[in-house]
Design a protein around this motif. Sequence first.
Motif, PDB file in Angstrom:
ATOM      1  N   MET A  17       2.423  13.712 -45.022  1.00  0.00           N
ATOM      2  CA  MET A  17       3.268  13.107 -43.996  1.00  0.00           C
ATOM      3  C   MET A  17       2.898  11.659 -43.725  1.00  0.00           C
ATOM      4  SD  MET A  17       5.794  14.891 -43.103  1.00  0.00           S
ATOM      5  CE  MET A  17       6.278  13.803 -41.778  1.00  0.00           C
ATOM      6  N   ASN A  18       1.694  11.261 -44.082  1.00  0.00           N
ATOM      7  CA  ASN A  18       1.350   9.835 -43.981  1.00  0.00           C
ATOM      8  C   ASN A  18       2.311   9.000 -44.822  1.00  0.00           C
ATOM      9  OD1 ASN A  18      -1.039  10.135 -42.334  1.00  0.00           O
ATOM     10  ND2 ASN A  18      -2.040  10.968 -44.144  1.00  0.00           N
ATOM     11  N   LEU A  19       2.523   9.432 -46.067  1.00  0.00           N
ATOM     12  CA  LEU A  19       3.397   8.700 -46.970  1.00  0.00           C
ATOM     13  C   LEU A  19       4.861   8.850 -46.546  1.00  0.00           C
ATOM     14  CD1 LEU A  19       3.791   6.977 -49.430  1.00  0.00           C
ATOM     15  CD2 LEU A  19       3.489   8.996 -50.885  1.00  0.00           C
ATOM     16  N   GLU A  20       5.238  10.049 -46.097  1.00  0.00           N
ATOM     17  CA  GLU A  20       6.609  10.240 -45.610  1.00  0.00           C
ATOM     18  C   GLU A  20       6.877   9.315 -44.423  1.00  0.00           C
ATOM     19  OE1 GLU A  20       8.943  12.480 -47.152  1.00  0.00           O
ATOM     20  OE2 GLU A  20       7.300  12.164 -48.586  1.00  0.00           O
ATOM     21  N   ASN A  21       5.939   9.241 -43.496  1.00  0.00           N
ATOM     22  CA  ASN A  21       6.116   8.367 -42.331  1.00  0.00           C
ATOM     23  C   ASN A  21       6.177   6.904 -42.730  1.00  0.00           C
ATOM     24  OD1 ASN A  21       6.120  10.569 -40.624  1.00  0.00           O
ATOM     25  ND2 ASN A  21       3.974  10.366 -40.037  1.00  0.00           N
ATOM     26  N   LEU A  22       5.316   6.510 -43.655  1.00  0.00           N
ATOM     27  CA  LEU A  22       5.334   5.118 -44.125  1.00  0.00           C
ATOM     28  C   LEU A  22       6.721   4.762 -44.659  1.00  0.00           C
ATOM     29  CD1 LEU A  22       2.723   3.275 -46.305  1.00  0.00           C
ATOM     30  CD2 LEU A  22       5.110   3.274 -46.964  1.00  0.00           C
ATOM     31  N   ILE A  23       7.260   5.634 -45.508  1.00  0.00           N
ATOM     32  CA  ILE A  23       8.565   5.356 -46.119  1.00  0.00           C
ATOM     33  C   ILE A  23       9.669   5.366 -45.068  1.00  0.00           C
ATOM     34  CG2 ILE A  23      10.310   6.290 -47.684  1.00  0.00           C
ATOM     35  CD1 ILE A  23       7.972   7.266 -49.467  1.00  0.00           C
ATOM     36  N   ASN A  24       9.727   6.429 -44.278  1.00  0.00           N
ATOM     37  CA  ASN A  24      10.826   6.570 -43.321  1.00  0.00           C
ATOM     38  C   ASN A  24      10.815   5.475 -42.270  1.00  0.00           C
ATOM     39  OD1 ASN A  24      11.654   8.890 -44.661  1.00  0.00           O
ATOM     40  ND2 ASN A  24      10.462  10.250 -43.357  1.00  0.00           N
ATOM     41  N   GLN A  25       9.644   5.158 -41.742  1.00  0.00           N
ATOM     42  CA  GLN A  25       9.566   4.100 -40.735  1.00  0.00           C
ATOM     43  C   GLN A  25       9.903   2.739 -41.335  1.00  0.00           C
ATOM     44  OE1 GLN A  25       5.903   6.399 -38.477  1.00  0.00           O
ATOM     45  NE2 GLN A  25       5.750   4.194 -38.742  1.00  0.00           N
ATOM     46  N   SER A  26       9.481   2.519 -42.571  1.00  0.00           N
ATOM     47  CA  SER A  26       9.745   1.226 -43.207  1.00  0.00           C
ATOM     48  C   SER A  26      11.229   1.046 -43.496  1.00  0.00           C
ATOM     49  CB  SER A  26       8.922   1.100 -44.491  1.00  0.00           C
ATOM     50  OG  SER A  26       7.544   1.150 -44.216  1.00  0.00           O
ATOM     51  N   VAL A  27      11.886   2.132 -43.942  1.00  0.00           N
ATOM     52  CA  VAL A  27      13.330   2.046 -44.192  1.00  0.00           C
ATOM     53  C   VAL A  27      14.071   1.790 -42.884  1.00  0.00           C
ATOM     54  CG1 VAL A  27      15.366   3.343 -44.929  1.00  0.00           C
ATOM     55  CG2 VAL A  27      13.261   3.459 -46.270  1.00  0.00           C
ATOM     56  N   GLU A  28      13.680   2.502 -41.835  1.00  0.00           N
ATOM     57  CA  GLU A  28      14.337   2.321 -40.539  1.00  0.00           C
ATOM     58  C   GLU A  28      14.165   0.899 -40.017  1.00  0.00           C
ATOM     59  OE1 GLU A  28      14.357   4.356 -36.060  1.00  0.00           O
ATOM     60  OE2 GLU A  28      12.983   5.081 -37.613  1.00  0.00           O
ATOM     61  N   ALA A  29      12.985   0.324 -40.255  1.00  0.00           N
ATOM     62  CA  ALA A  29      12.708  -1.038 -39.783  1.00  0.00           C
ATOM     63  C   ALA A  29      13.177  -2.103 -40.772  1.00  0.00           C
ATOM     64  CB  ALA A  29      11.212  -1.201 -39.532  1.00  0.00           C
ATOM     65  N   GLU A  30      13.756  -1.674 -41.894  1.00  0.00           N
ATOM     66  CA  GLU A  30      14.189  -2.579 -42.961  1.00  0.00           C
ATOM     67  C   GLU A  30      13.022  -3.397 -43.506  1.00  0.00           C
ATOM     68  OE1 GLU A  30      17.578  -4.817 -41.672  1.00  0.00           O
ATOM     69  OE2 GLU A  30      18.849  -3.039 -41.514  1.00  0.00           O
ATOM     70  N   ASP A  31      11.850  -2.776 -43.518  1.00  0.00           N
ATOM     71  CA  ASP A  31      10.687  -3.371 -44.176  1.00  0.00           C
ATOM     72  C   ASP A  31      10.734  -2.965 -45.650  1.00  0.00           C
ATOM     73  OD1 ASP A  31       9.748  -4.431 -41.804  1.00  0.00           O
ATOM     74  OD2 ASP A  31       8.462  -2.704 -41.356  1.00  0.00           O
ATOM     75  N   TRP A  32      11.585  -3.645 -46.399  1.00  0.00           N
ATOM     76  CA  TRP A  32      11.914  -3.187 -47.746  1.00  0.00           C
ATOM     77  C   TRP A  32      10.721  -3.235 -48.693  1.00  0.00           C
ATOM     78  CZ3 TRP A  32      15.696  -0.659 -46.348  1.00  0.00           C
ATOM     79  CH2 TRP A  32      16.758  -1.164 -45.613  1.00  0.00           C
ATOM     80  N   THR A  33       9.860  -4.222 -48.533  1.00  0.00           N
ATOM     81  CA  THR A  33       8.691  -4.312 -49.421  1.00  0.00           C
ATOM     82  C   THR A  33       7.779  -3.113 -49.225  1.00  0.00           C
ATOM     83  OG1 THR A  33       8.765  -6.733 -49.392  1.00  0.00           O
ATOM     84  CG2 THR A  33       6.678  -5.695 -50.036  1.00  0.00           C
ATOM     85  N   LEU A  34       7.504  -2.788 -47.997  1.00  0.00           N
ATOM     86  CA  LEU A  34       6.621  -1.661 -47.712  1.00  0.00           C
ATOM     87  C   LEU A  34       7.277  -0.344 -48.105  1.00  0.00           C
ATOM     88  CD1 LEU A  34       3.836  -1.062 -46.546  1.00  0.00           C
ATOM     89  CD2 LEU A  34       4.868  -0.936 -44.272  1.00  0.00           C
ATOM     90  N   ALA A  35       8.582  -0.215 -47.884  1.00  0.00           N
ATOM     91  CA  ALA A  35       9.290   0.998 -48.299  1.00  0.00           C
ATOM     92  C   ALA A  35       9.242   1.159 -49.817  1.00  0.00           C
ATOM     93  CB  ALA A  35      10.739   0.944 -47.815  1.00  0.00           C
ATOM     94  N   GLY A  36       9.407   0.043 -50.539  1.00  0.00           N
ATOM     95  CA  GLY A  36       9.354   0.105 -52.000  1.00  0.00           C
ATOM     96  C   GLY A  36       7.997   0.520 -52.509  1.00  0.00           C
ATOM     97  N   ILE A  37       6.935  -0.019 -51.918  1.00  0.00           N
ATOM     98  CA  ILE A  37       5.579   0.381 -52.311  1.00  0.00           C
ATOM     99  C   ILE A  37       5.381   1.873 -52.045  1.00  0.00           C
ATOM    100  CG2 ILE A  37       3.131   0.114 -51.757  1.00  0.00           C
ATOM    101  CD1 ILE A  37       3.724  -2.860 -51.187  1.00  0.00           C
ATOM    102  N   GLY A  38       5.876   2.334 -50.899  1.00  0.00           N
ATOM    103  CA  GLY A  38       5.742   3.749 -50.569  1.00  0.00           C
ATOM    104  C   GLY A  38       6.427   4.642 -51.574  1.00  0.00           C
TER     105      GLY A  38
END
Length: 628
Positions: free
Chosen positions: A102-123
């Motif tokens: 869930m650490n990785l799931e949270n990283l991805i989901n929160q990053s997509v919601e915040a439009e932090d595309w770089t961090l979402a892509g790394i995730g």
Amino acid sequence: MKKILLPFIMLGLFSFSITSCDDYLDVNKNVDAPDYVDGYLYLAGIIASYQDMYYDLRGIAPLAQMMGTSNSSYDNFAYHYYVPGSDAIGQNWRMVYWEQGMNLENLINQSVEAEDWTLAGIGYALKAYSWDLLTKQHADLPLTDAFVPGLLSHNYDYQKDIYPVVREWAYKAIEYLEMDDDHDYGNKISSTDFIYFGDKDKWIKFAYAVIVRNLASLSNKENFETAYAQELIDCAAKSFQSSEDDATATVWGGSSTASQSAYNNFWGTYRSNLSYTYFQHDYAVQVFTGTVPKYDEATGEKLPVENNEYHPYELAEKQIICDTMINEAGHYDPRVAVKLATTDDPYYENIDNADSIKARKYYGGSFGGTVGPIGTTPSFFGRTKSSAYTGNEHDGIGRWLYRDDAPYILMTCAEVKFCLAEAYWKLGQKDNAFSAFKEGIQADMDFTAKYIYEGKEGEATGGDKITTGVFTSLANEYVAGPYVEGLEMSDFSLSHIMMQKWVALYPWGAQEAWVDMRKYHYDIAYSGDYPSDGNGWDISKVDQKWDSDDSKVFKGLYLPPAQVSGRKITFDTKNNGSPCYRIRPRYNSEYMWNVPSLESLVPIPGTADDYQCSIPWFAYPGELPSSN
């Protein structure tokens, strides 16, 4: 769910010593318990968890005949047997479902919601990498049900359905990483990304490399040429192009001065995990030194040679990696002096003398002991005793990847190039295959040289027994010699590609080496689509192709119960004669509470005594059969 995961995140961050106190003061919006963590704070812990791959190498490296082991918890895997009730080789399972989970799931989901595309892509890139690793190790997995809140049991998804999802995640990573991202991250990514430190271009290459890795495991399927090969080739062109692109996770080291042991590499001397319990396998020595023996095909016995203590048996006429004509330029592969160990030159007096280096002797152990067919193998640190970092004579901080501050290796350019060469070979494009093959060898030479840690001349205090300069000189000779640039196209074979890939993966990439061995069914002699009881093996032995068979991929490879000397033992009766094709799910998870889901698996139920012998989908030429 979120509340119980923060301790691991903090452990990962502390282990790599990077974030400020202020960050921790800000993570709790709930004063009683953490209920939210900024996306970037997950990243360090997720990457730190990749040391778990090295935990599982304790069993998988022996399966790939890269290492032998006398560790009673893991030597059973060297013989392809699973011990019920054990969590051995369950660390990657734990990593994907819990540590990353869930650490990785949270990283991805929160990053997509915040439009932090770089961090979402790394995730997404990390998620694709981890699940590709896990399904190749265990085959079928709970994926759809993996992180559904409230479930007390989880149904399994079959590997054929997991594979395209892995690639979908990798492509999603690329999509996000290529999007415009005007967010000012400051050092939030560069200080928590211990792989590429926020370099988007390299993360894009990484995601393409995951796709290449995923597709390469399908190269022996009957539809590879039409369904997968071109996609692999296209992705390889956008992936790693030199060793500078290699994916490695930084390890800070510190040995005994580190405030936590886990700051040090799992294989370093301070943590004593390799010690003298894991050692180079005799097959590894044969491959690296060009001493694969010749067997009498009527008896399976080696052919003795008189008055030659170091080479007491006749050698196969065709060696794939190198040969014993070390006085001729290009016949000696210097990677042996770095990747393997020798007790020669204990005081490092000749580490800059090429002739002395080429004359050294190497010995490999058996599956479960340090005594091999021609002598006793040393530890990976070059002594026939347990590793030590103090004393009059010791191993210091170690050497090469077996060093306290060596990075963890995730993927390399060399691996990608050999995957590309294999794909071209399957398409009949031999010239292109040869070009990729040569690029792969050069990339592995560069990779190997990068981590040389030279010992001190005249001191028995550890380090590599070769200088970077001498290695590079010998590497240039080898690349220009008869086994690379000078290899005749008429002699160039699939064996050259796959065995050079095996050498490039040694030993950090044993998981992928084991994939290759399984997809080619360990070079078992069988008829039809795949081996089975009575057609490749029986209860007492495995019938493998002789090295003289042109279709044999891994020359010199024989399983423990094969028809040749030194291998005439038997598998545990619960295997019913079959070698191991998958690792069982983690016992303390699935076999404690998810048994009904395991029982439903085909062709062999997950609760059967021989479930570890169930052939995974990637290794079937066609689709998965419904029954064994």
